[in-house]
Design an enzyme around this catalytic site. Structure first.
Site, PDB file in Angstrom:
ATOM      1  N   GLU A  75       0.863 -26.185   7.805  1.00  0.00           N
ATOM      2  CA  GLU A  75      -0.445 -25.549   7.721  1.00  0.00           C
ATOM      3  C   GLU A  75      -0.282 -24.058   7.417  1.00  0.00           C
ATOM      4  O   GLU A  75      -1.007 -23.494   6.578  1.00  0.00           O
ATOM      5  CB  GLU A  75      -1.228 -25.740   9.024  1.00  0.00           C
ATOM      6  CG  GLU A  75      -2.615 -25.113   8.977  1.00  0.00           C
ATOM      7  CD  GLU A  75      -3.264 -24.998  10.336  1.00  0.00           C
ATOM      8  OE1 GLU A  75      -4.494 -25.169  10.405  1.00  0.00           O
ATOM      9  OE2 GLU A  75      -2.565 -24.709  11.330  1.00  0.00           O
TER      10      GLU A  75
ATOM     11  N   TRP B 221      -7.286 -30.858   9.095  1.00  0.00           N
ATOM     12  CA  TRP B 221      -8.505 -30.209   8.603  1.00  0.00           C
ATOM     13  C   TRP B 221      -9.519 -31.217   8.057  1.00  0.00           C
ATOM     14  O   TRP B 221     -10.588 -30.822   7.590  1.00  0.00           O
ATOM     15  CB  TRP B 221      -8.156 -29.196   7.513  1.00  0.00           C
ATOM     16  CG  TRP B 221      -7.740 -27.863   8.059  1.00  0.00           C
ATOM     17  CD1 TRP B 221      -6.460 -27.424   8.307  1.00  0.00           C
ATOM     18  CD2 TRP B 221      -8.607 -26.791   8.437  1.00  0.00           C
ATOM     19  NE1 TRP B 221      -6.485 -26.145   8.802  1.00  0.00           N
ATOM     20  CE2 TRP B 221      -7.790 -25.733   8.892  1.00  0.00           C
ATOM     21  CE3 TRP B 221      -9.992 -26.616   8.424  1.00  0.00           C
ATOM     22  CZ2 TRP B 221      -8.307 -24.516   9.334  1.00  0.00           C
ATOM     23  CZ3 TRP B 221     -10.514 -25.404   8.870  1.00  0.00           C
ATOM     24  CH2 TRP B 221      -9.678 -24.372   9.316  1.00  0.00           C
TER      25      TRP B 221
ATOM     26  N   CYS C 137     -10.556 -18.572  13.665  1.00  0.00           N
ATOM     27  CA  CYS C 137     -10.294 -18.440  15.103  1.00  0.00           C
ATOM     28  C   CYS C 137      -9.141 -17.453  15.318  1.00  0.00           C
ATOM     29  O   CYS C 137      -9.280 -16.466  16.025  1.00  0.00           O
ATOM     30  CB  CYS C 137      -9.968 -19.798  15.717  1.00  0.00           C
ATOM     31  SG  CYS C 137     -11.329 -20.967  15.632  1.00  0.00           S
TER      32      CYS C 137
ATOM     33  N   SER D 125     -11.379 -17.142  19.433  1.00  0.00           N
ATOM     34  CA  SER D 125     -11.778 -18.392  20.076  1.00  0.00           C
ATOM     35  C   SER D 125     -10.587 -19.323  20.084  1.00  0.00           C
ATOM     36  O   SER D 125      -9.899 -19.448  19.068  1.00  0.00           O
ATOM     37  CB  SER D 125     -12.946 -19.016  19.294  1.00  0.00           C
ATOM     38  OG  SER D 125     -13.254 -20.312  19.790  1.00  0.00           O
TER      39      SER D 125
ATOM     40  N   HIS E  67     -10.719 -21.572  25.987  1.00  0.00           N
ATOM     41  CA  HIS E  67     -11.505 -22.594  26.670  1.00  0.00           C
ATOM     42  C   HIS E  67     -10.797 -23.943  26.651  1.00  0.00           C
ATOM     43  O   HIS E  67      -9.994 -24.237  25.761  1.00  0.00           O
ATOM     44  CB  HIS E  67     -12.894 -22.724  26.036  1.00  0.00           C
ATOM     45  CG  HIS E  67     -12.865 -22.706  24.537  1.00  0.00           C
ATOM     46  ND1 HIS E  67     -12.963 -21.544  23.807  1.00  0.00           N
ATOM     47  CD2 HIS E  67     -12.716 -23.695  23.624  1.00  0.00           C
ATOM     48  CE1 HIS E  67     -12.873 -21.821  22.518  1.00  0.00           C
ATOM     49  NE2 HIS E  67     -12.725 -23.131  22.377  1.00  0.00           N
TER      50      HIS E  67
ATOM     51  N   TYR F 150     -11.708 -27.934  26.643  1.00  0.00           N
ATOM     52  CA  TYR F 150     -12.776 -28.914  26.463  1.00  0.00           C
ATOM     53  C   TYR F 150     -12.801 -29.893  27.638  1.00  0.00           C
ATOM     54  O   TYR F 150     -11.766 -30.246  28.197  1.00  0.00           O
ATOM     55  CB  TYR F 150     -12.607 -29.653  25.134  1.00  0.00           C
ATOM     56  CG  TYR F 150     -13.089 -28.846  23.959  1.00  0.00           C
ATOM     57  CD1 TYR F 150     -14.457 -28.776  23.666  1.00  0.00           C
ATOM     58  CD2 TYR F 150     -12.210 -28.116  23.175  1.00  0.00           C
ATOM     59  CE1 TYR F 150     -14.930 -28.010  22.611  1.00  0.00           C
ATOM     60  CE2 TYR F 150     -12.675 -27.338  22.116  1.00  0.00           C
ATOM     61  CZ  TYR F 150     -14.035 -27.294  21.849  1.00  0.00           C
ATOM     62  OH  TYR F 150     -14.505 -26.522  20.815  1.00  0.00           O
TER      63      TYR F 150
END
Length: 303
Positions: free
Chosen positions: A64, A86, A180, A206, A246, A248
């Site tokens: 990537e 993706w 991000c 993020s 964060h 999930y």
């Protein structure tokens, strides 16, 4: 004995489980969120921070990164490298636009086999690579931010302006996903052997800590190693900084499992050759040795 550097990551998971702010996020899945974190990894001895409490598919992460460096934005070239990370976003867009309940496998086959279909449905908009290598200014000029950083490292390594970023405000609404990992800054210092040591700070606005952090640390370590080689420097510290990080709510079991595992020694990364430019690297150039992680843990991506 020094504490294993992977505990920096496990500590963040534990903090989110204990003190994370529970909220409904953009995806509707819900998260435990916190704000502001840092991890630091010393790469000077060839250490490669591929986390060990679950298997990190480091080849996918590096493929990537190599794709970003090409400046491409269509998933067709990724799929040709068997990288599917993706696909979720263009697939979701295609399903909503056409009403066709196509499987991911069938969608990817069409992207690979039909260039016109790939051009229409496989492009992600002006995401990372476009901004890194072909940032378009108001005058219509393109700017290769990576090349600019490499030139500065070669000719003005004490500069405080050696950075590139992807948060192009005027093009955010055209992107499948706003960046991000958005800012990369470089710093040099004396290595002690007459050479310079190159460190890199990565800021993420993020971060999906369960799936994203292991991937981003491996990919950015590979980038730092490539950049250092290109300018004849020694890799130094990889410093990872997060804004909103964060977990999930459908990753809670995974987090508990990771925290229960003891980290194993990080592997080593060696580049088998030095290409003529940053554009010349291939996945076969990366040799990772001594990677013996715990078992992989499957977890869904929130789109």
């Amino acid at each position: 004995m020094a504490r294993h550097p992977e505990y920096q990551y496990l500590d963040l998971l534990e903090h989110l489980l204990e003190k994370g702010d529970r909220r409904i996020d953009r995806t509707g899945v819900g998260t435990l969120s916190a704000f502001g974190a840092m991890m630091r990894f010393d790469l000077s001895d060839g250490t490669f921070p591929a986390f060990t409490t679950k298997r990190v598919y480091w080849k996918t992460a590096i493929k990537e990164m190599l794709w970003f460096l090409t400046g491409q934005t269509n998933i067709q070239s990724l799929l040709k490298e068997n990288v599917r990370i993706w696909t979720d976003w263009p697939l979701d867009k295609y399903r909503k636009a056409t009403g066709e309940d196509i499987s991911q496998e069938a969608f990817e086959e069409r992207i690979l086999g039909d260039d016109a279909f790939a051009e229409q449905w496989g492009d992600l908009g002006p995401v990372y690579g476009k901004q890194w290598r072909r940032w378009l200014d108001a005058e219509g000029r393109e700017h290769d931010q990576i090349a600019t950083v490499i030139e500065a490292l070669k000719h003005n390594p004490a500069s405080r302006r050696m950075l590139f970023h992807a948060w192009n405000v005027g093009e955010l609404d055209q992107m499948a996903l706003p960046p991000c990992h958005m800012t990369y800054q470089f710093h040099t210092a004396q290595a002690g052997d007459g050479r310079l040591k190159l460190s890199m700070l990565l800021f993420q606005r993020s971060l999906d800590i369960g799936l994203g952090a292991p991937f981003n640390c491996a990919a950015s370590a590979a980038l730092l190693t490539m950049m250092a080689q290109q300018v004849d420097m020694v890799p130094g510290d990889l410093i990872w900084v997060a804004g909103d990080y964060h977990l999930y709510l459908n990753h809670l079991d995974m987090a508990e499992t990771l925290i229960s595992r003891d980290p194993r020694p990080f592997p080593k990364l060696h580049l088998r050759r030095k290409p003529d430019s940053i554009d010349g690297y291939r996945i076969d150039d990366f040799e990772v040795t001594g990677y013996q992680p715990h078992d992989a843990i499957a977890a869904p991506v929130a789109v």
